[in-house]
Enzyme design. Structure first.
Site, PDB file in Angstrom:
ATOM      1  N   ARG A  13       4.237   4.855   8.407  1.00 47.70           N
ATOM      2  CA  ARG A  13       5.427   5.235   7.642  1.00 47.70           C
ATOM      3  C   ARG A  13       5.033   5.758   6.259  1.00 47.70           C
ATOM      4  O   ARG A  13       5.052   6.956   6.005  1.00 47.70           O
ATOM      5  CB  ARG A  13       6.384   4.038   7.527  1.00 47.70           C
ATOM      6  CG  ARG A  13       7.825   4.428   7.123  1.00 47.70           C
ATOM      7  CD  ARG A  13       8.042   4.604   5.645  1.00 47.70           C
ATOM      8  NE  ARG A  13       7.758   3.414   4.853  1.00 47.70           N
ATOM      9  CZ  ARG A  13       7.741   3.407   3.525  1.00 47.70           C
ATOM     10  NH1 ARG A  13       7.982   4.523   2.837  1.00 47.70           N
ATOM     11  NH2 ARG A  13       7.455   2.297   2.856  1.00 47.70           N
ATOM     12  N   ASP A  14       4.600   4.898   5.383  1.00 48.18           N
ATOM     13  CA  ASP A  14       4.261   5.312   4.024  1.00 48.18           C
ATOM     14  C   ASP A  14       3.030   6.201   4.008  1.00 48.18           C
ATOM     15  O   ASP A  14       2.895   7.082   3.162  1.00 48.18           O
ATOM     16  CB  ASP A  14       4.035   4.073   3.155  1.00 48.18           C
ATOM     17  CG  ASP A  14       3.985   4.398   1.677  1.00 48.18           C
ATOM     18  OD1 ASP A  14       4.670   5.327   1.240  1.00 48.18           O
ATOM     19  OD2 ASP A  14       3.234   3.717   0.945  1.00 48.18           O
ATOM     20  N   HIS A 206       2.247  -4.412  -2.708  1.00 45.59           N
ATOM     21  CA  HIS A 206       1.935  -3.088  -2.156  1.00 45.59           C
ATOM     22  C   HIS A 206       1.202  -2.317  -3.248  1.00 45.59           C
ATOM     23  O   HIS A 206       1.811  -1.857  -4.209  1.00 45.59           O
ATOM     24  CB  HIS A 206       3.255  -2.398  -1.774  1.00 45.59           C
ATOM     25  CG  HIS A 206       3.115  -1.040  -1.180  1.00 45.59           C
ATOM     26  ND1 HIS A 206       3.522  -0.751   0.102  1.00 45.59           N
ATOM     27  CD2 HIS A 206       2.622   0.125  -1.675  1.00 45.59           C
ATOM     28  CE1 HIS A 206       3.305   0.530   0.361  1.00 45.59           C
ATOM     29  NE2 HIS A 206       2.756   1.080  -0.712  1.00 45.59           N
ATOM     30  N   HIS A 208      -1.296   0.769  -4.612  1.00 47.10           N
ATOM     31  CA  HIS A 208      -1.908   2.083  -4.441  1.00 47.10           C
ATOM     32  C   HIS A 208      -3.219   2.093  -5.213  1.00 47.10           C
ATOM     33  O   HIS A 208      -3.358   1.431  -6.248  1.00 47.10           O
ATOM     34  CB  HIS A 208      -0.978   3.178  -4.940  1.00 47.10           C
ATOM     35  CG  HIS A 208       0.150   3.476  -4.007  1.00 47.10           C
ATOM     36  ND1 HIS A 208       0.726   4.714  -3.888  1.00 47.10           N
ATOM     37  CD2 HIS A 208       0.820   2.681  -3.135  1.00 47.10           C
ATOM     38  CE1 HIS A 208       1.698   4.687  -2.989  1.00 47.10           C
ATOM     39  NE2 HIS A 208       1.781   3.457  -2.529  1.00 47.10           N
ATOM     40  N   CYS A 239       3.212   8.837  -2.698  1.00 45.34           N
ATOM     41  CA  CYS A 239       4.669   8.805  -2.851  1.00 45.34           C
ATOM     42  C   CYS A 239       5.143  10.201  -3.205  1.00 45.34           C
ATOM     43  O   CYS A 239       4.687  10.760  -4.204  1.00 45.34           O
ATOM     44  CB  CYS A 239       5.096   7.812  -3.934  1.00 45.34           C
ATOM     45  SG  CYS A 239       6.888   7.799  -4.209  1.00 45.34           S
ATOM     46  N   ASN A 248      -2.527   4.806  -0.410  1.00 44.73           N
ATOM     47  CA  ASN A 248      -2.410   3.355  -0.380  1.00 44.73           C
ATOM     48  C   ASN A 248      -3.790   2.697  -0.319  1.00 44.73           C
ATOM     49  O   ASN A 248      -4.792   3.326   0.022  1.00 44.73           O
ATOM     50  CB  ASN A 248      -1.625   2.938   0.872  1.00 44.73           C
ATOM     51  CG  ASN A 248      -0.177   3.328   0.804  1.00 44.73           C
ATOM     52  OD1 ASN A 248       0.619   2.728   0.103  1.00 44.73           O
ATOM     53  ND2 ASN A 248       0.188   4.370   1.559  1.00 44.73           N
TER      54      ASN A 248
END
Length: 308
Positions: A13-14, A206, A208, A239, A248
């Site tokens: 997803r991300d 989360h 990065h 993002c 990430n």
């Protein structure tokens, strides 16, 4: 007994939503097969947002019902509103995540709402998901800094997290969206969040790796008692609304660290590396994570393992 850590995989997803290339649905299915085979049990699958907003995830309705099912595997999906929730329900979802931030400047650009407006929009979504018996997560993005308004004080992020708990989420995930956080800030935020009443077992981070601090931040969070971390195989993602945000934290780097620190997590490094190489190849680029380049390490022989 070794302590246990949950690895929450966000690559599908991300990791993919910010890539220029759209990955075919069949390729995504194979990616999921490799992730499950590697031992990952929480894999954020896709996002039920407008296909026009995130075209890389436009196949959500087709993808989710086709994913491999195995005991203990959860596929949370990002849901922005009741329309997205209805699509997710039709596709067979049983776990969702909602996405807000600690900065109005960011939410306005990202989801075209203020923080307060986003929480009001999520209330019926989370209520309905609760009625369905679904697991629910809430993201607090830009928990350390915002690309438009600068530094974010911890109380701001914690206040949003507390509100998400009131709305029914089972987990609050604080995100370092642009990768500006450092270990001392992670320790401070985690400590204040716990002191404010957010149970330590309901906190995730989360990170990065924009400025190379992601693993150091994991170590700081571990020291504060946090036991859930997001990561993306191959270090993919970023993002789309955060200029300059790199990928990430790579799942393979996180797995190597946790193995070396004797934390249990149930994920095989060689399997993660296989999945990471598969998806980065599909995206047309080499695997750039540290462990992806160097491989793991066998302390009994001194040799690198798992290199391509």
């Amino acid at each position: 007994m070794a302590e246990s850590v949950r690895i929450y995989e966000v690559g599908p997803r991300d990791g993919l939503q910010n890539e220029e290339a759209s990955v075919p649905t069949a390729t995504k299915r194979r990616y999921f097969e490799l992730l499950v085979a590697a031992g990952l049990r929480e894999i954020e699958a896709t996002s039920f947002v407008s296909p026009a907003a995130i075209p890389q995830l436009a196949d959500a309705d087709e993808l989710l019902p086709s994913l491999p099912r195995a005991d203990g595997v959860r596929y949370p999906v990002l849901v922005p509103n009741l329309r997205g929730l209805a699509r997710a329900e039709a596709a067979g979802a049983d776990a969702i995540a909602v996405f807000t931030a600690a900065s109005d400047a960011f939410t306005t650009r990202n989801i075209r709402m203020t923080i307060a407006e986003s929480l009001a929009a999520f209330a019926p979504v989370l209520a309905r998901a609760g009625e369905l018996g679904w697991w629910r997560r809430g993201y607090v993005s830009t928990a350390f800094g915002d690309p438009y308004s600068g530094a974010v004080v911890p109380d701001r992020a914690i206040g949003v997290g507390l509100r998400l708990l009131e709305l029914g989420v089972e987990e609050v995930c604080f995100g370092d969206t642009i990768g500006v956080g450092v270990p001392s800030q992670v320790t401070e935020l985690a400590g204040l969040a716990i002191a404010s009443g957010i149970p330590v077992g309901q906190i995730a981070f989360h990170f990065h790796d924009t400025r190379g601090t992601a693993l150091a931040n994991v170590v700081a969070a571990l020291g504060a008692g946090i036991r859930c971390f997001d990561a993306a195989t191959g270090g993919t993602g970023g993002c789309p609304y955060a200029p300059g945000a790199a990928g990430n934290l790579a799942t393979e780097d996180l797995v190597y660290l946790l193995d070396a620190m004797a934390y249990e997590h149930g994920v095989r490094l060689d399997g993660v590396l296989e999945a990471a190489r598969f998806i980065t190849s599909a995206l047309g680029r080499p695997l750039a994570s540290k462990v992806g380049q160097a491989g793991g390490w066998d302390p009994a022989t001194g040799s690198a393992v798992g290199r391509s």
